[in-house]
Design a protein around this motif. Structure first.
Motif: not given
Length: 174
Positions: A112-118, A35-42, A47-52
């Motif tokens: 931090q807001p605007g950052n994304a965690a992979l 699995d590879a998901v990007i979590a974006i903090k607005t 937190v919004k998840l961008n699922q594969l």
């Protein structure tokens, strides 16, 4: 057993670039990703998840097929497709594939807001070749399930990329 690696990037675009590099490496059989998901903090702090994998869409598609098949058997394929798609989409939405969504949202809330965690769930990899491909992207390791030696190697490689990105201080002329 799989290993979890979470790396924070300054933007969603940078995290997506690294995810695409990893997927390319998977096609070359250098890494196997579960699995590879990007979590974006607005900016609002959510937190919004961008699922594969979009399980809702997959469920709706498979449900439509089975609904059509059952509908043909009972001489009402339109109703079968509609019911099959609806039940498949509901089942897909309730399915949590790979990394736990609640865990990702909880961990990503600390960035931090605007950052994304992979978030990458790795089944196996050729570590030196994979690291060579992603090291120039930089990033900060947030969490891993790697052993301490491997985690330190990853942290050092990403830290070197961050140092090379920082422009040297300008020399003052006398």
């Amino acid at each position: 057993m799989s290993d979890l690696v979470v790396i924070v990037y300054p933007s969603e675009a940078k995290a997506e670039e690294v995810r695409q590099r990893l997927l390319k490496l998977q096609k070359e059989y250098l890494i196997t990703i579960n699995d590879a998901v990007i979590a974006i903090k607005t900016e609002a702090g959510t937190v919004k998840l961008n699922q594969l994998v979009n399980t809702t869409a997959m469920g709706a598609a498979s449900g439509s097929f089975w609904g059509l098949l059952i509908g043909v058997l009972f001489l009402n394929p339109i109703v079968g497709v509609a019911l099959g798609a609806a039940s498949g989409a509901l089942g897909g939405a309730l399915t949590d594939f790979g990394i736990n969504d609640a865990f990702m949202k909880e961990l990503a809330a600390s960035i931090q807001p605007g950052n994304a965690a992979l978030f990458v769930l790795i089944k196996n990899m050729t570590a030196d070749k994979v690291l060579k491909e992603i090291r120039d992207a930089g990033g900060v390791v947030l969490k891993t399930s790697l052993d301490e030696t491997k985690e330190q190697i990853l942290r050092d490689a990403l830290a070197k990329a961050a140092v090379t990105e920082t422009p040297p201080p300008s020399a003052k002329s006398a």
